[in-house]
Design a protein around this motif. Structure first.
Motif, PDB file in Angstrom:
ATOM      1  N   GLU A  52      26.751   0.808 -77.247  1.00 38.54           N
ATOM      2  CA  GLU A  52      28.189   1.045 -77.288  1.00 38.54           C
ATOM      3  C   GLU A  52      28.785   1.025 -75.874  1.00 38.54           C
ATOM      4  OE1 GLU A  52      32.048   2.254 -78.885  1.00 38.54           O
ATOM      5  OE2 GLU A  52      30.371   0.968 -79.429  1.00 38.54           O
ATOM      6  N   ARG A  55      29.110  -2.517 -74.871  1.00 35.24           N
ATOM      7  CA  ARG A  55      30.191  -3.162 -75.622  1.00 35.24           C
ATOM      8  C   ARG A  55      31.550  -2.804 -75.018  1.00 35.24           C
ATOM      9  NH1 ARG A  55      34.044  -2.327 -79.243  1.00 35.24           N
ATOM     10  NH2 ARG A  55      33.723  -0.070 -79.254  1.00 35.24           N
ATOM     11  N   CYS A  56      31.675  -1.578 -74.514  1.00 37.18           N
ATOM     12  CA  CYS A  56      32.951  -1.107 -73.992  1.00 37.18           C
ATOM     13  C   CYS A  56      33.188  -1.502 -72.536  1.00 37.18           C
ATOM     14  CB  CYS A  56      33.029   0.414 -74.129  1.00 37.18           C
ATOM     15  SG  CYS A  56      33.115   0.999 -75.841  1.00 37.18           S
ATOM     16  N   GLU A 243      33.336   8.029 -81.228  1.00 42.85           N
ATOM     17  CA  GLU A 243      34.315   7.233 -80.493  1.00 42.85           C
ATOM     18  C   GLU A 243      34.433   7.636 -79.029  1.00 42.85           C
ATOM     19  OE1 GLU A 243      35.986  11.044 -81.172  1.00 42.85           O
ATOM     20  OE2 GLU A 243      34.934   9.711 -82.577  1.00 42.85           O
ATOM     21  N   SER A 246      34.061   4.877 -76.151  1.00 43.70           N
ATOM     22  CA  SER A 246      35.195   3.957 -76.164  1.00 43.70           C
ATOM     23  C   SER A 246      36.461   4.632 -75.650  1.00 43.70           C
ATOM     24  CB  SER A 246      35.425   3.435 -77.587  1.00 43.70           C
ATOM     25  OG  SER A 246      36.565   2.613 -77.643  1.00 43.70           O
ATOM     26  N   VAL A 249      36.233   5.142 -71.798  1.00 45.26           N
ATOM     27  CA  VAL A 249      36.382   3.887 -71.058  1.00 45.26           C
ATOM     28  C   VAL A 249      37.850   3.450 -71.056  1.00 45.26           C
ATOM     29  CG1 VAL A 249      35.814   1.428 -71.031  1.00 45.26           C
ATOM     30  CG2 VAL A 249      34.009   3.110 -71.401  1.00 45.26           C
ATOM     31  N   THR A 250      38.496   3.546 -72.191  1.00 47.27           N
ATOM     32  CA  THR A 250      39.914   3.174 -72.267  1.00 47.27           C
ATOM     33  C   THR A 250      40.752   4.060 -71.352  1.00 47.27           C
ATOM     34  OG1 THR A 250      39.678   2.389 -74.539  1.00 47.27           O
ATOM     35  CG2 THR A 250      41.901   2.931 -73.791  1.00 47.27           C
TER      36      THR A 250
END
Length: 270
Positions: A52, A55-56, A243, A246, A249-250
């Protein structure tokens, strides 16, 4: 989210690195919380989190060089995982000889090896910090970027001014050596001042005070003050929060963009 990269020796790594303390059952909260992490972080779960992270947009993990972690990383790469590993040496009481320990770490192909911060602080107190020079030389001889970790900003500045041959440092924002499990704003300010004074990359750890601080304010404070060549490493306990990686990172990507935009505007008008 595309994260900016910084340099650690010859390697480019994401400015946000995923930290491995949860994978080793290190909560910095309580024995019960640490045991909960041990139960949750099976090899399969660690690999899910690493996938994950990749992916992020996180391309590097900073984790202890204990046998559990080394085995999981070996399996993860065998299954196609690409994440880079910055290896932290184990605590001094977990190996018989540091040189042999470093040679073992090298078998698992990190991109960098750095001296465990707590051990660095102990050696400093004992007047034995110079003993690290041979270990750092071996890391370079083996072809890896070399670093030193510490929880004490005074030791960070000491190592820098004494010219230890390193590519980077790892510095906690809270001084666990002098005040274990205390998360004081004054300690964070002192760490940031030391990081700013060192003209080499520094990876800041304990950014969220082991989960005790609110992420937006903690990330914003740190990212606004560390140098452009620095990074942060953040452990993310996804138990019950799939989550989390993700979301972090956002958040960090957006904060970096908002911090960089005024700097760009200043340069364009100067």
């Amino acid at each position: 989210m595309k994260l900016p990269r910084i340099s650690i020796g010859p390697h480019r790594v994401s400015k946000m690195i995923i930290g491995g303390n949860p994978y080793s059952g290190i909560s910095h909260h309580s024995p019960a919380k640490s045991k909960e992490m041990e139960n949750y972080y099976t090899s399969a779960q660690i690999m899910r989190d690493l996938r994950e992270a990749e992916r992020c947009g996180i391309d590097t993990v900073l984790a202890r060089a204990d046998r559990h972690i080394m085995r999981v990383l070996n399996e993860y790469r065998g299954a196609g995982g690409k994440i880079q590993w910055i290896a932290q040496t184990a605590k001094r009481n977990e190996y018989a000889d540091l040189i042999d320990h470093i040679r073992l770490i090298a078998r698992y192909q990190p991109i960098a090896i750095y001296q465990h911060g707590g051990t660095t602080d102990q050696l400093y107190d004992e007047g034995k910090l110079e003993s690290l020079r041979d270990a750092l030389a071996l890391i370079r001889e083996l072809g890896y970027a070399a670093g030193i970790g510490t929880h004490d900003p005074r030791i960070l500045k000491h190592c820098y001014h004494e010219g230890f041959d390193v590519d980077f440092y790892v510095c906690a924002l809270y001084n666990h050596t002098r005040r274990p499990e205390m998360y004081l704003p004054a300690d964070r300010d002192a760490a940031i001042a030391a990081i700013q004074a060192v003209h080499l990359p520094v990876i800041a750890i304990k950014v969220l005070a082991a989960g005790r601080t609110e992420p937006v304010s903690a990330f914003s404070f740190t990212l606004d003050r560390i140098k452009p060549i620095d990074a942060i490493a953040v452990g993310m306990d996804t138990n019950g929060r799939p989550e989390l990686i993700s979301d972090n990172v956002t958040l960090v990507g957006n904060l970096i963009n908002s911090i960089d935009s005024p700097r760009t505007d200043e340069r364009s008008t100067s």
